[in-house]
Design an enzyme around this catalytic site. Sequence first.
Site, PDB file in Angstrom:
ATOM      1  N   VAL A 149      -3.873  -1.866 -10.122  1.00 49.49           N
ATOM      2  CA  VAL A 149      -2.479  -1.946  -9.693  1.00 49.49           C
ATOM      3  C   VAL A 149      -2.396  -1.970  -8.174  1.00 49.49           C
ATOM      4  O   VAL A 149      -1.672  -2.788  -7.587  1.00 49.49           O
ATOM      5  CB  VAL A 149      -1.656  -0.780 -10.273  1.00 49.49           C
ATOM      6  CG1 VAL A 149      -0.234  -0.785  -9.717  1.00 49.49           C
ATOM      7  CG2 VAL A 149      -1.612  -0.867 -11.797  1.00 49.49           C
ATOM      8  N   TYR A 150      -3.125  -1.078  -7.521  1.00 47.42           N
ATOM      9  CA  TYR A 150      -3.144  -1.082  -6.057  1.00 47.42           C
ATOM     10  C   TYR A 150      -3.591  -2.444  -5.530  1.00 47.42           C
ATOM     11  O   TYR A 150      -2.943  -3.038  -4.664  1.00 47.42           O
ATOM     12  CB  TYR A 150      -4.079   0.010  -5.532  1.00 47.42           C
ATOM     13  CG  TYR A 150      -4.193   0.018  -4.022  1.00 47.42           C
ATOM     14  CD1 TYR A 150      -3.287   0.723  -3.249  1.00 47.42           C
ATOM     15  CD2 TYR A 150      -5.201  -0.702  -3.379  1.00 47.42           C
ATOM     16  CE1 TYR A 150      -3.383   0.715  -1.857  1.00 47.42           C
ATOM     17  CE2 TYR A 150      -5.299  -0.718  -1.988  1.00 47.42           C
ATOM     18  CZ  TYR A 150      -4.388   0.001  -1.239  1.00 47.42           C
ATOM     19  OH  TYR A 150      -4.475  -0.027   0.128  1.00 47.42           O
ATOM     20  N   GLY A 151      -4.712  -2.952  -6.052  1.00 51.27           N
ATOM     21  CA  GLY A 151      -5.229  -4.230  -5.590  1.00 51.27           C
ATOM     22  C   GLY A 151      -4.269  -5.379  -5.845  1.00 51.27           C
ATOM     23  O   GLY A 151      -4.150  -6.295  -5.024  1.00 51.27           O
TER      24      GLY A 151
END
Length: 257
Positions: A149-151
Site C-alpha cells: 500500500v505504501y509503495g
Amino acid sequence: MTNIVLTGGTRGIGLGMARAFLERGHRVALCGGRAGSVERAEAELAGRDVLAMVADVADRSQVQALWDAAAGGFGRVDLWINNAGVSHRREPLWRLPEDEARTVVGVNLAGVLNGTAVAVAGMAAQGSGHVWNMEGLGSDGRTVPGLGVYGATKRAVTYLTGSAAGEMPPGVSIGLLSPGMVVTDLLTHDYDPQELRKARRMFNILADRVETVAPWLAERAVSQARNGAHVRWLTTGKVLRRFAAAPFTRRDVFGET
C-alpha cells in the site's frame, strides 16, 4: 528570500529541510498532523522566520487553511513541498487493516492531490510558483513484501506529478524530489530486531542521515524549480559506486559504536 510551505515538516526529512531552508535565509510555513509534534518543531526552530500549524493533509479545507496562513503571513508562496508521509505495518495487503490502509492512502496520495490542487490554484492566482512532490519506496515500480500500500501511493505520486507537469497554468511548475534511503522512523518502521540487524547491512551501504540529505535537497529545491524537474539524491551511479566500495569501507549511518 524564498517563501516555502512544507507539509510533514515536524520530523525526519521534512524537519531537516525546514532547518536547512531557514539557515539559508528563507521563510518557512510547515504543518504536522498532531499538535504535540508541531509544538516540538516550533520550539526547535524558535527564533527563525517560521510559521507552524496543525493540518491534516487528507482534508483539503485544512490544506487550504495552510496556504491562506502562509500567503497571508509571507505575502506569497514561492515553493510548496508535499512531503507529508506515513507508512504501515509490514503485512500482506489482505492482512492489513482497512483503517491503516486508508490512513496511508489519505496522507501519501490524497494529501499530495490536495496540496498540489491548492498550491497550483494559489500560484496561478499570484502568477508564479513551483510545487515539489516527494518520491519514496515504490516510486520506481520496485516492490517490497509487506509494503504494497505504501509503495502504491508513492508510485501514484510519481505518475500524478508527471501528468500534472503537462497541465500547469502559465508561470507555475511542478517536479519530483527523491531523497533515496534516509535514516528516519519510516525507514526502520516495524522491523523485528533480527530483521533489522539484517536490513542494517543494506542500509549502511545505501542509506544516509537526514543531516546529509536534507541540506542538499533544500538547495536544489530552490535552484532547480522548473517544470518536470526530477531531483534525485541516490542515483544509479551512486548506488553502483557504493556497492563497489562496500568491501573496502565501513559506513555506519546509525551512528553506533
